[in-house]
Design a protein around this motif. Structure first.
Motif, mmCIF file in Angstrom:
data_model
loop_
_atom_site.group_PDB
_atom_site.id
_atom_site.type_symbol
_atom_site.label_atom_id
_atom_site.label_comp_id
_atom_site.label_asym_id
_atom_site.label_seq_id
_atom_site.Cartn_x
_atom_site.Cartn_y
_atom_site.Cartn_z
ATOM 1 N N ALA A 240 1.436 10.488 9.878
ATOM 2 C CA ALA A 240 1.417 9.748 8.617
ATOM 3 C C ALA A 240 2.795 9.161 8.322
ATOM 4 O O ALA A 240 2.913 7.993 7.936
ATOM 5 C CB ALA A 240 0.960 10.661 7.471
ATOM 6 N N ASP A 241 3.846 9.958 8.509
ATOM 7 C CA ASP A 241 5.201 9.473 8.212
ATOM 8 C C ASP A 241 5.642 8.406 9.213
ATOM 9 O O ASP A 241 6.428 7.524 8.879
ATOM 10 C CB ASP A 241 6.192 10.635 8.201
ATOM 11 C CG ASP A 241 5.928 11.583 7.039
ATOM 12 O OD1 ASP A 241 5.441 11.098 5.995
ATOM 13 O OD2 ASP A 241 6.195 12.784 7.173
ATOM 14 N N GLY A 242 5.130 8.487 10.443
ATOM 15 C CA GLY A 242 5.454 7.471 11.447
ATOM 16 C C GLY A 242 4.534 6.266 11.394
ATOM 17 O O GLY A 242 4.693 5.345 12.194
ATOM 18 N N ARG A 243 3.593 6.277 10.434
ATOM 19 C CA ARG A 243 2.597 5.186 10.329
ATOM 20 C C ARG A 243 1.986 4.933 11.712
ATOM 21 O O ARG A 243 1.770 3.788 12.099
ATOM 22 C CB ARG A 243 3.220 3.898 9.786
ATOM 23 C CG ARG A 243 4.060 4.051 8.538
ATOM 24 C CD ARG A 243 3.339 4.496 7.324
ATOM 25 N NE ARG A 243 2.406 3.507 6.768
ATOM 26 C CZ ARG A 243 1.775 3.674 5.613
ATOM 27 N NH1 ARG A 243 1.967 4.779 4.900
ATOM 28 N NH2 ARG A 243 0.942 2.779 5.178
ATOM 29 N N ASP B 37 -2.716 5.295 15.839
ATOM 30 C CA ASP B 37 -3.376 5.860 17.026
ATOM 31 C C ASP B 37 -3.258 7.387 17.039
ATOM 32 O O ASP B 37 -4.217 8.084 17.382
ATOM 33 C CB ASP B 37 -2.774 5.270 18.306
ATOM 34 C CG ASP B 37 -3.112 3.787 18.446
ATOM 35 O OD1 ASP B 37 -4.175 3.372 17.940
ATOM 36 O OD2 ASP B 37 -2.315 3.050 19.040
ATOM 37 N N ALA B 38 -2.099 7.884 16.669
ATOM 38 C CA ALA B 38 -1.939 9.347 16.604
ATOM 39 C C ALA B 38 -2.816 9.929 15.503
ATOM 40 O O ALA B 38 -3.421 10.993 15.666
ATOM 41 C CB ALA B 38 -0.467 9.706 16.379
ATOM 42 N N LEU B 39 -2.903 9.244 14.368
ATOM 43 C CA LEU B 39 -3.760 9.719 13.280
ATOM 44 C C LEU B 39 -5.217 9.818 13.745
ATOM 45 O O LEU B 39 -5.901 10.806 13.464
ATOM 46 C CB LEU B 39 -3.673 8.773 12.073
ATOM 47 C CG LEU B 39 -2.415 8.901 11.199
ATOM 48 C CD1 LEU B 39 -2.352 7.756 10.199
ATOM 49 C CD2 LEU B 39 -2.382 10.244 10.463
ATOM 50 N N MET C 29 -4.069 2.743 6.144
ATOM 51 C CA MET C 29 -2.771 3.271 6.595
ATOM 52 C C MET C 29 -1.992 2.220 7.389
ATOM 53 O O MET C 29 -0.770 2.310 7.532
ATOM 54 C CB MET C 29 -2.974 4.503 7.486
ATOM 55 C CG MET C 29 -3.557 5.706 6.780
ATOM 56 S SD MET C 29 -2.506 6.361 5.447
ATOM 57 C CE MET C 29 -1.252 7.252 6.408
ATOM 58 N N ARG C 30 -2.711 1.264 7.949
ATOM 59 C CA ARG C 30 -2.088 0.246 8.799
ATOM 60 C C ARG C 30 -1.331 -0.790 7.962
ATOM 61 O O ARG C 30 -0.412 -1.451 8.433
ATOM 62 C CB ARG C 30 -3.196 -0.415 9.623
ATOM 63 C CG ARG C 30 -2.735 -1.032 10.928
ATOM 64 C CD ARG C 30 -3.932 -1.582 11.692
ATOM 65 N NE ARG C 30 -4.530 -0.633 12.613
ATOM 66 C CZ ARG C 30 -5.804 -0.231 12.607
ATOM 67 N NH1 ARG C 30 -6.637 -0.679 11.689
ATOM 68 N NH2 ARG C 30 -6.248 0.624 13.503
ATOM 69 N N ARG C 31 -1.766 -0.924 6.723
ATOM 70 C CA ARG C 31 -1.133 -1.923 5.856
ATOM 71 C C ARG C 31 0.327 -1.561 5.586
ATOM 72 O O ARG C 31 0.699 -0.390 5.639
ATOM 73 C CB ARG C 31 -1.900 -1.987 4.518
ATOM 74 C CG ARG C 31 -2.975 -3.063 4.537
ATOM 75 C CD ARG C 31 -3.885 -2.931 3.325
ATOM 76 N NE ARG C 31 -5.275 -2.794 3.732
ATOM 77 C CZ ARG C 31 -6.180 -2.008 3.165
ATOM 78 N NH1 ARG C 31 -5.859 -1.242 2.135
ATOM 79 N NH2 ARG C 31 -7.402 -1.962 3.632
ATOM 80 N N PHE D 101 6.493 2.177 0.405
ATOM 81 C CA PHE D 101 7.823 2.786 0.445
ATOM 82 C C PHE D 101 8.354 2.764 1.875
ATOM 83 O O PHE D 101 7.589 2.970 2.815
ATOM 84 C CB PHE D 101 7.755 4.228 -0.057
ATOM 85 C CG PHE D 101 7.419 4.336 -1.514
ATOM 86 C CD1 PHE D 101 8.424 4.410 -2.464
ATOM 87 C CD2 PHE D 101 6.098 4.335 -1.943
ATOM 88 C CE1 PHE D 101 8.121 4.502 -3.810
ATOM 89 C CE2 PHE D 101 5.785 4.422 -3.287
ATOM 90 C CZ PHE D 101 6.795 4.500 -4.226
ATOM 91 N N PRO D 102 9.647 2.556 2.048
ATOM 92 C CA PRO D 102 10.178 2.455 3.413
ATOM 93 C C PRO D 102 10.184 3.786 4.164
ATOM 94 O O PRO D 102 10.098 3.794 5.384
ATOM 95 C CB PRO D 102 11.608 1.937 3.204
ATOM 96 C CG PRO D 102 11.945 2.245 1.783
ATOM 97 C CD PRO D 102 10.665 2.246 1.019
ATOM 98 N N VAL D 103 10.301 4.899 3.447
ATOM 99 C CA VAL D 103 10.369 6.215 4.093
ATOM 100 C C VAL D 103 9.446 7.179 3.359
ATOM 101 O O VAL D 103 9.406 7.178 2.123
ATOM 102 C CB VAL D 103 11.820 6.774 4.056
ATOM 103 C CG1 VAL D 103 11.870 8.208 4.579
ATOM 104 C CG2 VAL D 103 12.766 5.892 4.858
ATOM 105 N N SER D 104 8.701 7.978 4.120
ATOM 106 C CA SER D 104 7.922 9.047 3.501
ATOM 107 C C SER D 104 8.142 10.343 4.264
ATOM 108 O O SER D 104 8.524 10.345 5.437
ATOM 109 C CB SER D 104 6.425 8.716 3.477
ATOM 110 O OG SER D 104 5.847 8.850 4.764
ATOM 111 N N MET D 105 7.943 11.453 3.566
ATOM 112 C CA MET D 105 7.977 12.771 4.209
ATOM 113 C C MET D 105 6.833 13.604 3.627
ATOM 114 O O MET D 105 6.845 13.924 2.433
ATOM 115 C CB MET D 105 9.318 13.455 3.955
ATOM 116 C CG MET D 105 9.493 14.746 4.749
ATOM 117 S SD MET D 105 11.066 15.577 4.341
ATOM 118 C CE MET D 105 11.674 15.971 5.973
ATOM 119 N N HIS D 106 5.867 13.913 4.488
ATOM 120 C CA HIS D 106 4.752 14.783 4.095
ATOM 121 C C HIS D 106 5.177 16.217 4.398
ATOM 122 O O HIS D 106 5.067 16.688 5.531
ATOM 123 C CB HIS D 106 3.493 14.423 4.870
ATOM 124 C CG HIS D 106 2.822 13.170 4.386
ATOM 125 N ND1 HIS D 106 3.374 11.920 4.537
ATOM 126 C CD2 HIS D 106 1.646 12.979 3.738
ATOM 127 C CE1 HIS D 106 2.560 11.016 4.008
ATOM 128 N NE2 HIS D 106 1.506 11.624 3.518
#
Lengths: 132, 132, 132
Positions: A22-25, A28-30, A56-58, A62-67
């Motif tokens: 998710a954080d790497g957008r 394919d991994a998702l 999620m592809r859009r 925010f430029p950075v996320s951390m789950h």
């Protein structure tokens, strides 16, 4: 040789892989983490896998996320498992453009199923508990 | 008697011991967690064990810290293990002196090796994802 | 059939059940997690189980809470286990009434004992490390 991972360890890794994808957008991994017939009930209503991946592809807001995920509460019943995971999601703003951070307290309630030699998420409800 | 801890459980404990030793500024406890030939790549560049421990021995900038670690993503391959751990590090200021808190989102990417009957960190990259 | 959960997995679940019961203000669920003779040393001094549950039964100061727990550092010795768990507790305010959020960094130091086919907390010290 290493002993096989326990179901609990595999399920914990499944959640951590979700956070990184998710954080790497990384769409394919998702995709590899979910059962093809998953339903994901979240902020955008209940979606199937491909519509959710599209969302999620859009371009992210925010430029950075951390789950940042807590330890899941896990209950394994044969080839199914219930997971209940607290998370704090940091959506980190680009302050130079006047944007403000958004932090969310989320609870992921997942049903996972054993499939293809691993575990996949078959049903997810993501409930936002608080935002700041 | 208790059954032996699994590799995953030992590795999780290794990370939690790191958090407590770092917050307690306990250099001797920190030393036991690392392989003598470790390289630690962090905010101060790439350091060997003793120079890094020296940097931890110096008076800390903040009176209180809390290394709050998420569950590591673990992959064990025989006598090696890859760990990828999200953390939020709270550096808590002494506000009476005008200092401000610093909070960091960090990702620890570690290679651990089986040594001396346990696991030790052989290589670490600590990447700061965000600060506030 | 699923293999039995390891002691470590049961103890992690015990902590996660605590978080959900505390956030749900579910006194009956809380009671099942503790040994009847537990002592809980926290913000209100050292309390036995029923006085402590009484304190949880009272109207909470904040409308929403989230007990976000890190992975416990676990040491199992036969029928006893020591757990040391970092937590960030979000007490989320009703801002419309002028209340302000309270966030606490807490360290739970627990002794758990094997009882009734599971684990229960026999002794707890909850130490507040920081508040904001």
């Amino acid at each position: 040789m290493s002993p096989p991972e326990s179901d609990h360890d595999q399920l914990r890794n499944l959640m951590q892989r979700y956070a990184r994808a998710a954080d790497g957008r990384d769409v394919d991994a998702l995709r590899t983490l979910f059962h093809p017939d998953v339903t994901i009930d979240g902020a955008r209503g209940e979606l199937g896998l491909e519509p959710w991946l599209d969302s999620m592809r859009r371009a992210p807001a925010f430029p950075v996320s951390m789950h940042f995920l807590g330890d899941p509460l896990i209950e394994v019943n044969g080839d199914e498992a219930n997971l209940d995971t607290y998370a704090v999601v940091y959506q980190v703003a680009d302050r130079s453009s006047g944007q403000q951070d958004l932090t969310l307290g989320i609870r992921y309630v997942d049903l996972a199923v054993r499939a293809d030699g691993g575990w996949r998420i078959r049903k997810r409800a993501a409930r936002t508990v608080w935002t700041r």
